[in-house]
Scaffold this motif. Structure first.
Motif, PDB file in Angstrom:
ATOM      1  N   PHE A  58      17.078  40.729  61.493  1.00 53.02           N
ATOM      2  CA  PHE A  58      18.341  39.982  61.599  1.00 53.02           C
ATOM      3  C   PHE A  58      18.486  39.331  62.969  1.00 53.02           C
ATOM      4  CE2 PHE A  58      22.761  39.976  63.095  1.00 53.02           C
ATOM      5  CZ  PHE A  58      23.324  39.080  62.186  1.00 53.02           C
ATOM      6  N   PHE A  59      18.270  40.099  64.030  1.00 52.53           N
ATOM      7  CA  PHE A  59      18.518  39.594  65.383  1.00 52.53           C
ATOM      8  C   PHE A  59      17.476  38.593  65.855  1.00 52.53           C
ATOM      9  CE2 PHE A  59      21.120  43.528  65.658  1.00 52.53           C
ATOM     10  CZ  PHE A  59      22.316  42.930  66.032  1.00 52.53           C
ATOM     11  N   GLN A  60      16.398  38.454  65.115  1.00 55.06           N
ATOM     12  CA  GLN A  60      15.418  37.428  65.480  1.00 55.06           C
ATOM     13  C   GLN A  60      16.033  36.040  65.441  1.00 55.06           C
ATOM     14  OE1 GLN A  60      11.805  37.639  63.148  1.00 55.06           O
ATOM     15  NE2 GLN A  60      10.590  37.735  64.992  1.00 55.06           N
ATOM     16  N   HIS A  61      16.961  35.834  64.523  1.00 50.55           N
ATOM     17  CA  HIS A  61      17.528  34.496  64.365  1.00 50.55           C
ATOM     18  C   HIS A  61      19.059  34.479  64.320  1.00 50.55           C
ATOM     19  CE1 HIS A  61      13.549  32.848  63.716  1.00 50.55           C
ATOM     20  NE2 HIS A  61      13.330  33.769  62.812  1.00 50.55           N
ATOM     21  N   HIS A  62      19.701  35.620  64.470  1.00 56.92           N
ATOM     22  CA  HIS A  62      21.156  35.694  64.315  1.00 56.92           C
ATOM     23  C   HIS A  62      21.781  36.546  65.421  1.00 56.92           C
ATOM     24  CE1 HIS A  62      19.403  35.069  60.330  1.00 56.92           C
ATOM     25  NE2 HIS A  62      20.516  34.466  59.977  1.00 56.92           N
ATOM     26  N   PHE A  63      23.033  36.239  65.720  1.00 58.08           N
ATOM     27  CA  PHE A  63      23.811  37.072  66.624  1.00 58.08           C
ATOM     28  C   PHE A  63      25.282  36.907  66.272  1.00 58.08           C
ATOM     29  CE2 PHE A  63      25.428  38.592  70.804  1.00 58.08           C
ATOM     30  CZ  PHE A  63      24.736  39.790  70.826  1.00 58.08           C
TER      31      PHE A  63
END
Length: 246
Positions: A136-141
């Motif tokens: 998830f955190f690879q492309h989202h925050f």
């Protein structure tokens, strides 16, 4: 496992520290009777969350309004439903308590037995779509526009848009500056307002030149919204697909 600090996460943490200290100086009058600042009493948990920010730019940045009493107010994490933060994000720290605490809204940290529906729905969607938090955190925050919780004497939640005009102006001055700084650090390609209020905050930041990003909005997962109670996850997924994000 919490990631090591990188230049980007160090900048995000420093920005949050400035926001934490600046909102602490703001004053609010009746009907606001209690103000909680999770960036103060739940700072360790919040810092652990910020360390998950991708050190590469180009994220999808989601923005909420402000903490809920059973979510970020307890865990220090945006939309921080306790089970999601503890079991999926693998964040669990000692959470202190605000100095002035409403007896009906105690901060019990990760011992709190209540669940915040908005956070359960939002993080639940991400748990369904992504195999792990790292994916998830690879492309989202996810962030919140305002870090403060406002309560009336009755313990009724009071959202930032319901504050007195002068108080909103002071709050916006601080939170707009932080939002612009955060976007300039992360440089997302997409910014997503979780609800109309957050979308307007993002629009102001984009108009002021914080970054070049495509703005969109998803339905807020609050149970107070009848639409959100009818397959919120399906609606939000369709909105993200139509925006070209998913």
């Amino acid at each position: 496992m919490v990631k090591r600090r990188t230049k980007i996460t160090a900048n995000v943490i420093a920005a949050a520290e400035r926001l934490r200290d600046r909102v602490e100086k703001l004053k609010f009058e009746s009907p606001v009777a209690y103000v909680y600042n999770p960036l103060q009493y739940a700072w360790q948990s919040h810092r652990d969350y910020l360390l998950k920010a991708n050190p590469k730019k180009g994220t999808v940045f989601f923005l909420g309004m402000n903490p809920g009493p059973w979510g970020m107010a307890q865990t220090g994490v945006p939309f921080g439903e306790i089970a999601a933060v503890r079991d999926w994000l693998q964040i669990e720290t000692v959470v202190n308590r605000p100095e002035n605490e409403h007896p009906k809204r105690p901060v019990e940290g990760f011992e709190c037995e209540k669940s915040e529906v908005s956070g359960r729905r939002l993080w639940g969607l991400f748990q369904e779509k992504f195999a792990s938090p790292d994916d998830f955190f690879q492309h989202h925050f996810i962030g919140n526009y305002c870090p403060l919780v406002f309560m009336e004497a009755s313990a009724r939640n009071r959202t930032p848009d319901k504050l007195a005009a002068s108080e909103r102006e002071s709050l916006h001055a601080v939170c707009d500056e932080h939002l612009m700084e955060l976007l300039s650090i992360l440089q997302p390609k997409h910014v997503v307002g979780v609800g109309a209020y957050a979308e307007k905050c993002l629009q102001r930041a984009l108009d002021a030149g914080a970054c070049e990003a495509k703005l969109s909005r998803i339905l807020h997962p609050s149970p107070a919204s009848p639409a959100a109670n009818r397959d919120w996850a399906g609606t939000a997924t369709r909105q993200l697909q139509e925006a070209g994000i998913w």
